[in-house]
Design an enzyme around this catalytic site. Structure first.
Site, short mmCIF file in Angstrom:
data_model
loop_
_atom_site.label_atom_id
_atom_site.label_comp_id
_atom_site.label_asym_id
_atom_site.label_seq_id
_atom_site.Cartn_x
_atom_site.Cartn_y
_atom_site.Cartn_z
N LYS A 71 41.98 40.49 40.40
CA LYS A 71 40.79 41.10 41.01
C LYS A 71 39.57 40.78 40.15
O LYS A 71 39.65 40.82 38.91
CB LYS A 71 41.00 42.61 41.10
CG LYS A 71 39.91 43.37 41.83
CD LYS A 71 40.27 44.86 41.91
CE LYS A 71 39.27 45.65 42.71
NZ LYS A 71 39.62 47.08 42.84
N SER A 146 39.69 48.87 47.47
CA SER A 146 38.76 47.79 47.22
C SER A 146 39.44 46.50 46.78
O SER A 146 38.79 45.45 46.74
CB SER A 146 37.76 48.21 46.14
OG SER A 146 38.45 48.47 44.92
N SER A 170 42.60 52.18 45.38
CA SER A 170 42.30 50.78 45.68
C SER A 170 43.42 49.78 45.48
O SER A 170 43.27 48.62 45.84
CB SER A 170 41.11 50.31 44.85
OG SER A 170 39.93 50.74 45.47
N1 GLN Z 1 37.94 53.89 48.32
C1 GLN Z 1 37.68 54.48 47.04
C2 GLN Z 1 36.23 54.36 46.68
O1 GLN Z 1 35.53 53.66 47.35
C3 GLN Z 1 38.59 53.92 46.01
C4 GLN Z 1 38.05 52.79 45.24
C5 GLN Z 1 38.93 52.36 44.11
O2 GLN Z 1 40.02 52.88 43.91
N2 GLN Z 1 38.39 51.44 43.32
O3 GLN Z 1 35.78 54.95 45.76
#
Ligand code: GLN
Length: 481
Positions: A71, A146, A170
């Site tokens: 990532k 994400s 995420s």
């Molecule tokens: N969907 C969550 C957010 O937007 C999780 C993001 C993540 O775990 N990086 O904060």
């Protein structure tokens, strides 16, 4: 050769050991897979030059040159570290994240960069400055986020393993949307050194893979104390695959969190898949116990406040002075800060910075931030209480299968609710793994998660592995790849 596309890391290690394939052939194979399929998928932001990949790994040790996709918020020395943002479009990392250094040293070949929501903020990989990633099961749908690029690439058989980060879900949510395995460790079990901060008290790096065994295998190679990250825990490294023999521990008690199954907006197909999962666990010898964790109903709200507050302070460093993008037209220092942040960040990130500063502002922090901290403590203590009664917890990973691209453009609150079942574990700091557990009528994967007590990854993997070996979901992959 096609059998390689969906082979597990374990199977690839066998093939390398038996010399039915060489490291270079394996690398060429996966580089070509990206070239052939990633045009429409958009999972990777960059595939590195073959010479660089070979030069930057020991190619020996447990991973033996098996490629993985990273990532783009985890630092790799010399390579771009964009975080999916215009702000860091041209920023190159001067050092390796601890996980990258450890994996390279143990033979991991770092093949390239996965797309992500900008600064890991999102649940769909639609907020990346560069491109939108699609779900390989249905290109009109999102892969989740994400870490959507990492998940889509593993699901489409473009790479056997990948890393993501999980602040509120995420890794687990995109794994569930793409029909693969995604794990988030106990907070502090894996070093965050070299992971670009989103919400530092919740961030953990996690693994995407095709099997629970591979997840435990990669996790074993990167876990443990790191002198560069003072929040890492004093735990000795060990091989988390040792106890994976397809059986459940004798007398295992699984807690099903009742209030998650009747939560508003739950897709009946997801509920059914979890009910079937419970039956399967009973067949394997576990007993199912019903528990309620009332504080879960407040976790998305608490997560919303805490993650924005931490993001606002973490992202204050991007002001055009030290890192990345700078607006060069501005005539004063103040204007340079303003214009750089205005141009460099996308809408979602700016929204979060504004909310974060608001909830921290004097006069409001008691109402928002302090209350959110109280909810966090309450969630922790309810998990601790639940784990006195049961060994692990079973919960949905997501309320419904992958949604269509753009589905929530006009209703952003709905996208924030994606974190409903995943962020409680980040708030509690406990480990959880999402594994495939079903298929919707329209052919989309469904996942559930097993959450375990603090530092009980070994048990978590064992339970997930037994389920995986007893059910047909692991072998499923999208058509056309
Ligand atoms: N969907 C969550 C957010 O937007 C999780 C993001 C993540 O775990 N990086 O904060």
């Amino acid at each position: 050769m096609n059998s390689l596309s969906f082979a597990t890391v374990k199977q690839l290690r066998e093939q390398l050991k038996n010399k039915t394939i060489s490291i270079e052939e394996l690398l060429d194979f996966f580089i070509n897979r990206f070239a052939a399929y990633d045009g429409e998928l958009g999972a990777a932001l960059e595939i590195f030059d073959k010479e660089w990949i070979l030069k930057n790994s020991t190619l020996s040790g447990p991973l033996q040159g098996i490629p993985g996709l990273i990532k783009n918020n985890i630092a790799i020395e010399e390579q771009l570290l964009t975080c999916g943002s215009r702000m860091l479009k041209d920023f190159r990392s001067p050092y390796d994240a601890t996980v990258i250094a450890r994996l390279k040293a143990q033979g991991g070949a770092i093949i390239g960069r996965a797309n992500l929501d900008e600064f890991a903020m999102g649940s769909s990989t639609e907020t990346s400055y560069f491109q939108k990633t699609k779900n390989p099961w249905d290109l009109s749908r999102v892969p989740g986020g994400s870490s959507g690029g990492s998940a889509a690439a593993v699901a489409a058989g473009l790479v056997p393993w990948a890393l993501g980060s999980d602040t509120g879900g995420s890794v687990r949510q995109p794994a569930a949307f793409c029909g693969i395995v995604g794990m988030k460790p106990t907070y502090g079990h894996v070093s965050r050194y070299g992971l670009v901060h989103y919400a530092s008290s919740l961030d953990q790096i996690g693994v995407f893979s095709r099997s629970v065994y591979d997840s435990a295998f990669i996790f074993s190679l990167m876990a443990g104390k790191d002198e560069h990250d003072s929040s890492t825990l004093q735990v000795k490294s060990k091989d988390y695959t040792q106890k994976l023999d397809g059986t459940l521990p004798k007398g295992l008690k699984i807690g099903i969190v009742d209030n998650t199954l009747c939560a508003e907006g739950m897709d009946p197909e997801v509920v059914l898949a979890i009910e079937n999962g419970m039956k399967e666990f009973e067949k394997l010898g576990a007993t199912i116990h019903h528990v309620t964790l009332p504080a879960i109903d407040y976790s998305a709200a608490a997560y919303f406040v805490l993650s924005r507050a931490e993001a606002a302070s973490n992202l204050a460093r991007f002001d055009g002075v030290r890192y990345g993008f700078r607006n060069k037209q501005a005539s004063t220092l103040r204007a340079m800060y303003d214009e750089t942040r205005h141009d460099g960040f996308g809408a979602e990130v700016k929204k979060r910075i504004i909310v974060g500063n608001y909830v921290l502002s004097s006069g409001h922090s008691g109402e928002f931030y302090d209350n959110a901290q109280k909810v966090k403590r309450l969630i922790r203590s309810q998990f601790v209480e639940a784990f006195k009664e049961v060994d692990v917890l079973l919960m949905p990973t997501h309320p419904a299968p992958a949604f269509k691209l753009g589905a929530f453009d006009l209703d952003p609150l709905q996208i924030d609710l994606q974190d409903y079942f995943t962020c409680p574990m980040n708030l509690a700091g406990i480990p959880a793994i999402s594994i495939p557990c079903g298929m919707s009528k329209d052919g989309m994967p469904i996942g559930f998660q097993i959450a375990a007590p603090h530092l009980a990854e070994e048990l978590m993997f064992k339970v997930a592995d037994a389920y995986e070996q007893a059910t047909p979901w692991q072998g499923m992959h999208p058509k056309g790849y």
